[in-house]
Design an enzyme around this catalytic site. Structure first.
Site, PDB file in Angstrom:
ATOM      1  N   TYR A  39       1.452  -0.939   0.088  1.00 35.40           N
ATOM      2  CA  TYR A  39       0.279   0.109   0.288  1.00 35.40           C
ATOM      3  C   TYR A  39       0.783   1.367  -0.408  1.00 35.40           C
ATOM      4  O   TYR A  39       0.623   2.642  -0.559  1.00 35.40           O
ATOM      5  CB  TYR A  39      -1.073   0.083   1.127  1.00 35.40           C
ATOM      6  CG  TYR A  39      -1.738  -1.050   1.282  1.00 35.40           C
ATOM      7  CD1 TYR A  39      -2.175  -2.141   0.225  1.00 35.40           C
ATOM      8  CD2 TYR A  39      -2.093  -1.480   2.713  1.00 35.40           C
ATOM      9  CE1 TYR A  39      -2.971  -2.804   0.261  1.00 35.40           C
ATOM     10  CE2 TYR A  39      -3.599  -2.543   2.397  1.00 35.40           C
ATOM     11  CZ  TYR A  39      -3.701  -3.023   1.878  1.00 35.40           C
ATOM     12  OH  TYR A  39      -4.283  -4.141   2.106  1.00 35.40           O
TER      13      TYR A  39
ATOM     14  N   HIS B 249       0.908 -11.655   2.314  1.00 33.80           N
ATOM     15  CA  HIS B 249      -0.400 -10.952   2.064  1.00 33.80           C
ATOM     16  C   HIS B 249      -0.882 -11.765   0.723  1.00 33.80           C
ATOM     17  O   HIS B 249      -1.968 -11.655   0.952  1.00 33.80           O
ATOM     18  CB  HIS B 249       0.417 -10.125   1.059  1.00 33.80           C
ATOM     19  CG  HIS B 249      -0.582  -8.509   0.813  1.00 33.80           C
ATOM     20  ND1 HIS B 249      -0.424  -6.988   0.612  1.00 33.80           N
ATOM     21  CD2 HIS B 249      -1.978  -8.582   0.798  1.00 33.80           C
ATOM     22  CE1 HIS B 249      -1.373  -6.761   0.329  1.00 33.80           C
ATOM     23  NE2 HIS B 249      -2.598  -7.138   0.322  1.00 33.80           N
TER      24      HIS B 249
END
Length: 282
Positions: free
Chosen positions: A54, A112
């Site tokens: 991010y 992730h």
């Protein structure tokens, strides 16, 4: 509008707890991002969800400092990207996340996604297991894992993830994965809990429940998550929408409403849409 109520917590399989709703920080960056995350903390969110991919861990850490809240009152989640799945690379990645966040430990760190073509997720998981033992991470989990991926890391390390964060919303209710999590003692977390552009905000089963309860359709969807045992991580830069998303603990859907909303779903034949390397949530 429903009144604000105390947020319940979930007991995790390692003895720690998580609040029953979190705040997603993608794609919040820069001063505007810091302001939005700070507003979420002021609203009452106590679980922040970020990731290396991010590129906003620095903003999350700064928002936490500006909030003035004690460190032990806010839980911070970050995520290990697929390109860092070697054992040493995973350890280096976690240390770098802590440096960007300005924290001495993470409350929750996730792989992730399994990045199966590289096939190093077991080594990455072992790195997280060891970092937890060293006190740099309190709880460890995964994201976008299938039941086969989960089984493999559990068998290899004898350590079960506390959560698996997956795409989950009324259009894609993930019943099979939720059942697998229940069997394994894993808490289901939901990214994209509304379904983004496919959010069923105007579906009759949603609007009828909203009218009955005097709440917004989005609140009905997030309440559905709570009642099916999913921990939603909604995201919004609007303080008003943040408050609305947070206020889901003062009302309850009927069993029939929950079933009708779940029936909006498609087949459980996929785990997430598109290429996970390029997906915004990866």
């Amino acid at each position: 509008m429903a009144e604000t109520h105390t947020v319940p917590t979930y007991q995790l399989n390692d003895g720690n707890t998580l609040p029953a709703i979190g705040f997603g920080t993608y794609p919040l960056k820069g001063e505007d991002g810091i302001a939005a995350i700070t507003a979420a903390l002021e609203t009452g969110y106590r679980l922040l969800d970020t990731a290396v991919n991010y590129e906003n861990e620095t903003e999350v850490g700064e928002a936490l400092r500006r909030s003035g809240l004690p460190r032990d009152e806010v839980q911070v989640t970050s995520k290990l990207p697929g390109r860092h799945h070697g054992y040493d690379e995973a350890r280096t990645s976690v240390h770098a996340s802590l440096e960007r966040l300005g924290l001495d430990h993470l409350d929750l760190h996730l792989i992730h996604w399994p990045n199966p073509s590289v096939d190093l997720y077991v080594e990455a998981w072992q790195a997280l297991v060891d970092l937890r033992k060293e006190g740099l991470i309190r709880s460890i989990g995964v994201s976008n894992f299938t039941e086969a991926h989960l089984t493999r890391i559990i068998e290899a390390t004898d350590v079960t993830p506390v959560v698996n964060q997956i795409e989950l919303h009324p259009r894609f209710p993930q019943e099979k994965m939720r059942q697998a999590h229940e069997r394994l003692g894993i808490r289901t977390e939901a990214w994209s809990p509304m379904g983004k552009r496919r959010a069923p905000l105007e579906e009759e089963v949603v609007t009828r429940a909203a009218d009955r309860l005097g709440v917004a359709p989005g609140q009905v969807i997030l309440r559905w998550h709570v009642q099916v045992g999913s921990l939603p991580i909604p995201k919004s830069s609007s303080p008003e929408r943040q408050r609305q998303n947070f206020e889901i603990f003062g009302f309850e859907l009927t069993g029939e409403e929950v079933e009708a909303i779940s029936a909006l779903g498609e087949s459980d034949g996929r785990l997430f849409g598109g290429d996970p390397d390029s997906h915004e949530e990866m």
